[in-house]
Scaffold this motif. Structure first.
Motif, mmCIF file in Angstrom:
data_model
loop_
_atom_site.group_PDB
_atom_site.id
_atom_site.type_symbol
_atom_site.label_atom_id
_atom_site.label_comp_id
_atom_site.label_asym_id
_atom_site.label_seq_id
_atom_site.Cartn_x
_atom_site.Cartn_y
_atom_site.Cartn_z
ATOM 1 N N PHE A 49 0.895 -1.126 -0.057
ATOM 2 C CA PHE A 49 0.084 0.103 -0.009
ATOM 3 C C PHE A 49 0.653 1.382 0.135
ATOM 4 C CE2 PHE A 49 -1.866 3.478 2.120
ATOM 5 C CZ PHE A 49 -3.294 3.471 1.657
ATOM 6 N N LEU A 50 1.839 1.210 0.946
ATOM 7 C CA LEU A 50 2.719 2.348 1.174
ATOM 8 C C LEU A 50 3.867 2.636 -0.354
ATOM 9 C CD1 LEU A 50 3.989 2.128 4.793
ATOM 10 C CD2 LEU A 50 2.152 3.594 3.743
ATOM 11 N N LEU A 51 3.808 1.484 -0.813
ATOM 12 C CA LEU A 51 4.710 1.652 -2.100
ATOM 13 C C LEU A 51 3.895 2.112 -3.137
ATOM 14 C CD1 LEU A 51 6.991 -1.572 -1.824
ATOM 15 C CD2 LEU A 51 7.604 0.624 -1.369
ATOM 16 N N LYS A 52 2.608 1.553 -3.357
ATOM 17 C CA LYS A 52 1.699 1.663 -4.252
ATOM 18 C C LYS A 52 1.431 3.602 -4.564
ATOM 19 C CE LYS A 52 -2.633 0.978 -6.251
ATOM 20 N NZ LYS A 52 -4.130 0.267 -6.048
ATOM 21 N N HIS A 53 1.323 3.901 -3.404
ATOM 22 C CA HIS A 53 1.011 5.346 -3.135
ATOM 23 C C HIS A 53 2.059 6.277 -2.884
ATOM 24 C CE1 HIS A 53 -2.901 3.370 -2.488
ATOM 25 N NE2 HIS A 53 -3.528 4.319 -2.632
ATOM 26 N N LYS A 54 3.200 5.777 -3.022
ATOM 27 C CA LYS A 54 4.480 6.627 -3.000
ATOM 28 C C LYS A 54 4.491 7.367 -1.615
ATOM 29 C CE LYS A 54 4.976 6.889 -7.909
ATOM 30 N NZ LYS A 54 5.017 7.706 -9.126
ATOM 31 N N ILE A 55 4.179 6.262 -0.582
ATOM 32 C CA ILE A 55 4.411 7.066 0.890
ATOM 33 C C ILE A 55 5.558 6.468 1.377
ATOM 34 C CG2 ILE A 55 3.073 7.095 3.152
ATOM 35 C CD1 ILE A 55 0.413 6.972 1.618
ATOM 36 N N SER A 56 6.410 7.436 2.044
ATOM 37 C CA SER A 56 7.594 7.001 2.654
ATOM 38 C C SER A 56 7.311 5.992 3.991
ATOM 39 C CB SER A 56 8.272 8.086 3.206
ATOM 40 O OG SER A 56 9.546 7.731 3.966
ATOM 41 N N ILE A 57 7.891 4.763 3.735
ATOM 42 C CA ILE A 57 8.055 3.793 4.906
ATOM 43 C C ILE A 57 8.795 4.481 5.986
ATOM 44 C CG2 ILE A 57 8.661 1.708 5.585
ATOM 45 C CD1 ILE A 57 8.318 0.714 2.522
ATOM 46 N N TYR A 58 9.476 5.278 6.014
ATOM 47 C CA TYR A 58 10.351 5.510 7.061
ATOM 48 C C TYR A 58 9.624 6.662 8.042
ATOM 49 C CZ TYR A 58 14.076 3.785 4.350
ATOM 50 O OH TYR A 58 14.879 2.800 3.632
ATOM 51 N N GLY A 59 8.442 7.404 7.583
ATOM 52 C CA GLY A 59 7.655 8.326 8.311
ATOM 53 C C GLY A 59 8.550 9.477 8.851
ATOM 54 N N ASN A 60 7.783 10.401 9.535
ATOM 55 C CA ASN A 60 8.425 11.748 9.912
ATOM 56 C C ASN A 60 8.673 11.699 11.512
ATOM 57 O OD1 ASN A 60 7.820 13.140 7.490
ATOM 58 N ND2 ASN A 60 5.801 12.946 8.031
ATOM 59 N N LYS A 61 7.961 11.048 12.581
ATOM 60 C CA LYS A 61 8.273 11.273 13.768
ATOM 61 C C LYS A 61 8.766 9.855 14.296
ATOM 62 C CE LYS A 61 5.416 14.969 15.325
ATOM 63 N NZ LYS A 61 4.229 15.288 16.236
ATOM 64 N N LYS A 62 10.057 9.364 13.775
ATOM 65 C CA LYS A 62 10.457 8.231 13.893
ATOM 66 C C LYS A 62 10.468 7.612 15.160
ATOM 67 C CE LYS A 62 13.267 8.605 9.596
ATOM 68 N NZ LYS A 62 12.900 10.101 9.322
ATOM 69 N N VAL A 172 1.417 3.970 7.681
ATOM 70 C CA VAL A 172 2.712 4.316 8.136
ATOM 71 C C VAL A 172 2.858 3.945 9.564
ATOM 72 C CG1 VAL A 172 4.719 5.913 8.548
ATOM 73 C CG2 VAL A 172 3.313 6.077 6.524
ATOM 74 N N ILE A 173 2.089 4.123 10.493
ATOM 75 C CA ILE A 173 2.009 4.036 11.879
ATOM 76 C C ILE A 173 1.761 2.422 12.100
ATOM 77 C CG2 ILE A 173 0.624 4.393 14.129
ATOM 78 C CD1 ILE A 173 0.093 7.299 13.240
ATOM 79 N N VAL A 174 0.386 1.807 11.404
ATOM 80 C CA VAL A 174 0.420 0.497 11.581
ATOM 81 C C VAL A 174 1.613 -0.239 10.994
ATOM 82 C CG1 VAL A 174 -0.809 -1.524 10.686
ATOM 83 C CG2 VAL A 174 -2.065 0.788 11.327
ATOM 84 N N ASN A 175 2.500 0.280 9.917
ATOM 85 C CA ASN A 175 3.409 -0.590 9.362
ATOM 86 C C ASN A 175 4.429 -0.619 10.239
ATOM 87 O OD1 ASN A 175 4.557 -1.770 6.850
ATOM 88 N ND2 ASN A 175 6.196 -0.128 7.026
ATOM 89 N N TYR A 176 5.032 0.613 10.904
ATOM 90 C CA TYR A 176 6.010 0.643 12.111
ATOM 91 C C TYR A 176 5.653 -0.271 12.985
ATOM 92 C CZ TYR A 176 9.552 4.198 11.206
ATOM 93 O OH TYR A 176 10.601 5.086 10.758
ATOM 94 N N PHE A 177 4.299 -0.225 13.548
ATOM 95 C CA PHE A 177 3.770 -1.277 14.576
ATOM 96 C C PHE A 177 4.124 -2.736 14.218
ATOM 97 C CE2 PHE A 177 -0.293 -3.098 16.598
ATOM 98 C CZ PHE A 177 0.450 -3.849 17.782
ATOM 99 N N MET A 178 3.967 -3.020 12.984
ATOM 100 C CA MET A 178 4.101 -4.581 12.592
ATOM 101 C C MET A 178 5.412 -4.688 12.379
ATOM 102 S SD MET A 178 1.169 -5.954 12.541
ATOM 103 C CE MET A 178 0.582 -5.059 13.730
ATOM 104 N N MET A 179 6.386 -3.697 11.843
ATOM 105 C CA MET A 179 7.858 -4.202 11.660
ATOM 106 C C MET A 179 8.451 -4.277 13.340
ATOM 107 S SD MET A 179 9.025 -1.728 8.499
ATOM 108 C CE MET A 179 8.586 -0.155 9.206
ATOM 109 N N VAL A 180 8.067 -3.500 14.061
ATOM 110 C CA VAL A 180 8.656 -3.679 15.279
ATOM 111 C C VAL A 180 8.340 -5.064 15.988
ATOM 112 C CG1 VAL A 180 8.485 -2.856 17.791
ATOM 113 C CG2 VAL A 180 8.916 -1.233 15.786
ATOM 114 N N ALA A 181 6.720 -5.401 15.872
ATOM 115 C CA ALA A 181 6.496 -6.681 16.289
ATOM 116 C C ALA A 181 7.152 -7.913 15.545
ATOM 117 C CB ALA A 181 4.954 -6.989 16.026
ATOM 118 N N VAL A 182 7.283 -7.757 14.428
ATOM 119 C CA VAL A 182 8.108 -8.830 13.553
ATOM 120 C C VAL A 182 9.445 -9.096 14.291
ATOM 121 C CG1 VAL A 182 9.107 -9.532 11.463
ATOM 122 C CG2 VAL A 182 6.807 -8.809 11.398
ATOM 123 N N LEU A 183 10.080 -7.906 14.637
ATOM 124 C CA LEU A 183 11.466 -7.847 15.197
ATOM 125 C C LEU A 183 11.437 -8.369 16.438
ATOM 126 C CD1 LEU A 183 14.375 -7.240 14.807
ATOM 127 C CD2 LEU A 183 13.946 -4.840 15.625
#
Length: 278
Positions: A49-62, A172-183
């Motif tokens: 979804f983020l790639l398709k809509h060209k939304i940065s995966i890294y976010g702003n408030k890291k 982006v918020i959900v994606n960060y959540f899932m990436m941290v959860a995977v790790l």
């Protein structure tokens, strides 16, 4: 609009209820391994979804995004752990007391005010917890503490998301959540790893799908209707979860446990109406 919102919230509730049931069914797997697969399944949706809509995966408030992920994965892990000890309907009801913790956190961290009547509603919900623990023998101390701790961290999640605000896209918020959860889930489950067999693979991976559907349609419902009309509908997840528990896992609920669940839902629903009326 309201009719459509109700339909979306029902879909969301059913999806979350199935997720709860699958986690309960996979009780032989360590909670961290379940977290790992739950997150992998959702990333399949969020990253494209983020790639398709060209939304940065890294976010702003890291920093806040990472903190949200850590708090979120803590809440999720505790919730999955509690499902091994308590009936599903009771666990889901206890998890929903998170708005009480969120309200208290908001006073200290966001300088928000709580109406006096809201404290009465919180008391009603808390009485529901006391009824569950005091009169239902199936509610053990370990399971109860795990569920309440999950609600505590879930309440903190609300505050972190408020702090993030609209600086970052919701996905982006959900994606960060899932990436941290995977790790986190991936590392912590290593000592307890159990290789899935047959349908267990499909069930574990389906957790992410049901979780994504539940979150997506809940968001859609909240976007279509006013908060005080749509938000209380999320508590029907308790009903669907209890029905699945009764039919699939032969769980039983005493009159006291049902009363406790009703008190929790009433207290939190009244709080939602009051808060939305500000």
């Amino acid at each position: 609009m309201l009719k459509k919102a109700i339909q979306f919230m029902i879909i969301s509730a059913i999806a979350f209820a199935f997720l709860n049931a699958i986690v309960k069914y996979l009780g032989d797997f360590n909670a961290y391994q379940v977290v790992f697969f739950r997150s992998i399944g959702t990333l399949v949706f969020t990253i494209p979804f983020l790639l398709k809509h060209k939304i940065s995966i890294y976010g702003n408030k890291k920093t806040l995004l990472i903190f949200r992920g850590i708090v979120g994965v803590t809440s999720m892990s505790l919730f999955f752990m509690s499902l091994k000890y308590l009936p599903m309907g009771s666990v889901v009801s206890l998890r929903y007391i998170s708005p009480i913790f969120a309200a208290v956190f908001a006073v200290f961290f966001l300088k928000e005010k709580i109406k006096h009547i809201q404290w009465l509603f919180f008391l009603i919900a808390f009485c529901g917890v006391l009824v569950l623990k005091g009169f239902d023998a199936k509610i053990g101390t370990i399971g109860l503490l795990l569920a309440i701790a999950s609600a505590f961290f879930s309440g903190l999640v609300f505050i972190v998301i408020r702090k993030i605000g609209d600086r970052d896209h919701p996905v982006v918020i959900v994606n960060y959540f899932m990436m941290v959860a995977v790790l986190v889930g991936g590392i912590l489950c290593i000592p307890y790893w159990k290789t899935p067999i047959g349908w267990e693979w499909a069930l574990l991976l389906s957790l992410g799908i049901f979780g994504y559907i539940g979150q997506l349609y809940m968001t859609k419902a909240l976007q279509l209707a006013e908060t005080n009309k749509a938000a209380p509908l999320k508590y029907i997840e308790v009903i669907f979860t209890m029905l699945i528990g009764l039919s699939w896992f032969h769980e039983s609920y005493t009159v006291w446990s049902v009363l406790g669940i009703i008190l929790i839902i009433i207290g939190l629903t009244l709080n939602t109406y009051t808060k939305a009326a500000k």
